[in-house]
Design an enzyme around this catalytic site. Structure first.
Site, PDB file in Angstrom:
ATOM      1  N   ARG A 297       0.857  -1.185   0.000  1.00  0.00           N
ATOM      2  CA  ARG A 297       0.000   0.000   0.000  1.00  0.00           C
ATOM      3  C   ARG A 297       0.894   1.236   0.000  1.00  0.00           C
ATOM      4  O   ARG A 297       1.891   1.288   0.739  1.00  0.00           O
ATOM      5  CB  ARG A 297      -0.899   0.035   1.241  1.00  0.00           C
ATOM      6  CG  ARG A 297      -2.055  -0.951   1.232  1.00  0.00           C
ATOM      7  CD  ARG A 297      -3.115  -0.598   0.176  1.00  0.00           C
ATOM      8  NE  ARG A 297      -4.245  -1.496   0.186  1.00  0.00           N
ATOM      9  CZ  ARG A 297      -4.360  -2.594  -0.580  1.00  0.00           C
ATOM     10  NH1 ARG A 297      -3.410  -2.922  -1.424  1.00  0.00           N
ATOM     11  NH2 ARG A 297      -5.454  -3.345  -0.507  1.00  0.00           N
TER      12      ARG A 297
ATOM     13  N   HIS B  89      -0.989   0.065  -9.610  1.00  0.00           N
ATOM     14  CA  HIS B  89      -1.628  -0.919  -8.714  1.00  0.00           C
ATOM     15  C   HIS B  89      -2.193  -2.111  -9.509  1.00  0.00           C
ATOM     16  O   HIS B  89      -3.404  -2.344  -9.524  1.00  0.00           O
ATOM     17  CB  HIS B  89      -2.733  -0.240  -7.888  1.00  0.00           C
ATOM     18  CG  HIS B  89      -3.046  -0.974  -6.606  1.00  0.00           C
ATOM     19  ND1 HIS B  89      -3.412  -0.368  -5.440  1.00  0.00           N
ATOM     20  CD2 HIS B  89      -3.051  -2.305  -6.313  1.00  0.00           C
ATOM     21  CE1 HIS B  89      -3.634  -1.254  -4.499  1.00  0.00           C
ATOM     22  NE2 HIS B  89      -3.419  -2.462  -5.009  1.00  0.00           N
TER      23      HIS B  89
ATOM     24  N   GLU C  24      -3.442   7.433  -4.627  1.00  0.00           N
ATOM     25  CA  GLU C  24      -3.744   6.733  -5.869  1.00  0.00           C
ATOM     26  C   GLU C  24      -5.009   7.343  -6.442  1.00  0.00           C
ATOM     27  O   GLU C  24      -5.951   7.572  -5.677  1.00  0.00           O
ATOM     28  CB  GLU C  24      -3.956   5.239  -5.613  1.00  0.00           C
ATOM     29  CG  GLU C  24      -2.647   4.541  -5.337  1.00  0.00           C
ATOM     30  CD  GLU C  24      -2.762   3.027  -5.183  1.00  0.00           C
ATOM     31  OE1 GLU C  24      -3.836   2.470  -5.508  1.00  0.00           O
ATOM     32  OE2 GLU C  24      -1.783   2.414  -4.753  1.00  0.00           O
TER      33      GLU C  24
HETATM   34  C1  DGY Z   1      -5.389  -6.413  -2.574  1.00  0.00           C
HETATM   35  O1  DGY Z   1      -5.978  -7.470  -2.770  1.00  0.00           O
HETATM   36  O2  DGY Z   1      -5.295  -5.918  -1.465  1.00  0.00           O
HETATM   37  C2  DGY Z   1      -4.758  -5.755  -3.744  1.00  0.00           C
HETATM   38  O3  DGY Z   1      -4.029  -4.646  -3.420  1.00  0.00           O
HETATM   39  C3  DGY Z   1      -5.792  -5.385  -4.767  1.00  0.00           C
HETATM   40  O4  DGY Z   1      -5.682  -6.287  -5.710  1.00  0.00           O
END
Ligand code: DGY
Length: 332
Positions: free
Chosen positions: A244, A292, A273
């Site tokens: 993240r 992402h 984002e």
């Molecule tokens: C998640 O699953 O947390 C990813 O970041 C999104 O695909």
């Protein structure tokens, strides 16, 4: 759960792979979907969730305390994703709302992106590709834009869970990298599997040639990769983040790169984002940024849709949530 599938209204708040939606419909759930590719506006999310018993959502849905207190009636929230930092879990738990997620199915896909970014950043791939587009490929240039090799280097993993382990396996297999890691708790099984060594956070910073982030975003990890952290890293090191964006401080990262505190970076996640198209990180020689896409494979996204649907189906049929984020709600 007393309600039968035929009496359960499920709202799906994003356009998602149909496999999970088909599973729910096959089990007779009454499913409504948000059909716009843009994230659902908050008022529409609340409006639709109010009409439903179960919410099937993903990270673009803001399930904060305000939402939860308007939608206290929800019987389950099933997140399409392994991360769930868009959901206020303590508040959901306080209100007795169970939350499910989808771990495991996106492990390889995300580790591949971390591995790819490591190579892309250390060989300046994205920057060099742009040079061709700009008409700047003039001749073979023996001394310009030289990258770094990865063989026998030290990989530091911040958060050695499923995805971190797969990243480490790839790095060991391809480059015989030495693996060190920092976790809240030591992962003895992973140590045996990878020959990985647990080190304190400051040692992870000081020793890693490549430092790859695979932790959750939490109060503890928010902005942990900041100015002070980058200053402890090697000037030759590459920072990778596929978890993240909030785990790193992006201004501090930019400054660390500009001042040569670290050598390069590969990001699949940014803060905020989406990243703005004029962000200077996008034009830096030793930086590779992706939007992402860690879990963006057909296999992973279908798996996520299936698991998120299974959480809802099992909950109503058997009172179980196979991938339960806050099982303590059941004690209430
Ligand atoms: C998640 O699953 O947390 C990813 O970041 C999104 O695909």
């Amino acid at each position: 759960m007393k309600r039968k599938p035929g009496d359960v209204k499920v709202f799906v708040s994003s356009v998602l792979p149909s496999i999970g939606i088909d599973m729910l419909r096959k089990e007779n759930f009454n499913v409504t979907t948000w059909n716009d590719n843009n994230p659902i506006p908050q008022d529409k999310l609340i409006e639709n969730a109010k009409l439903c018993n179960a919410l099937f959502c993903t990270l673009t849905a803001k399930i904060d305390a305000g939402f939860l207190n308007e939608c206290k009636h929800l019987e389950i929230i099933s997140q399409f994703g392994v991360g769930y930092d868009n959901i206020n879990i303590p508040e959901a738990t306080k209100l007795g709302i169970p939350v499910g997620n989808t771990p495991g199915v996106l492990t390889d896909a995300t580790a591949d992106i971390a591995f790819g970014l490591m190579i892309a950043a250390s060989r300046k791939m994205f920057f060099m590709h742009k040079k061709i587009e700009k008409g700047e490929w003039k001749h073979f240039a023996p001394t310009s834009h030289l990258g770094m090799e990865l063989k026998n280097k030290t990989l530091g993993i911040f958060g050695l869970g499923r995805i971190g382990i797969e990243m480490a396996k790839r790095c060991k297999g391809a480059y015989n990298m030495n693996v060190i890691y920092y976790n809240r708790k030591q992962n003895i099984e992973a140590e045996k599997l990878l020959g990985a060594k647990y080190v304190p956070f400051h040692e992870l910073l000081a020793q890693s040639d490549v430092l790859s982030v695979h932790s959750v975003l939490s109060e503890e990890t928010k902005g942990i990769f900041n100015k002070a952290a980058f200053e402890k890293m090697k000037p030759t090191s590459v920072f990778i983040n596929t978890s993240r964006g909030g785990v790193h401080n992006e201004e501090d990262l930019l400054q660390a790169l500009n001042e040569g505190k670290i050598w390069g970076a590969g990001l699949d996640v940014t803060d905020p984002e989406p990243m703005h198209k004029d962000n200077p990180l996008l034009n830096m020689e030793n930086v590779a940024v992706l939007p992402h896409i860690g879990s963006a494979t057909i296999e992973a996204r279908n798996g996520m849709s299936r698991l998120a649907a299974e959480n809802i189906i099992e909950f109503y049929k058997n009172g179980l949530i196979p991938n339960f984020v806050n099982p303590e709600v059941m004690k209430k």
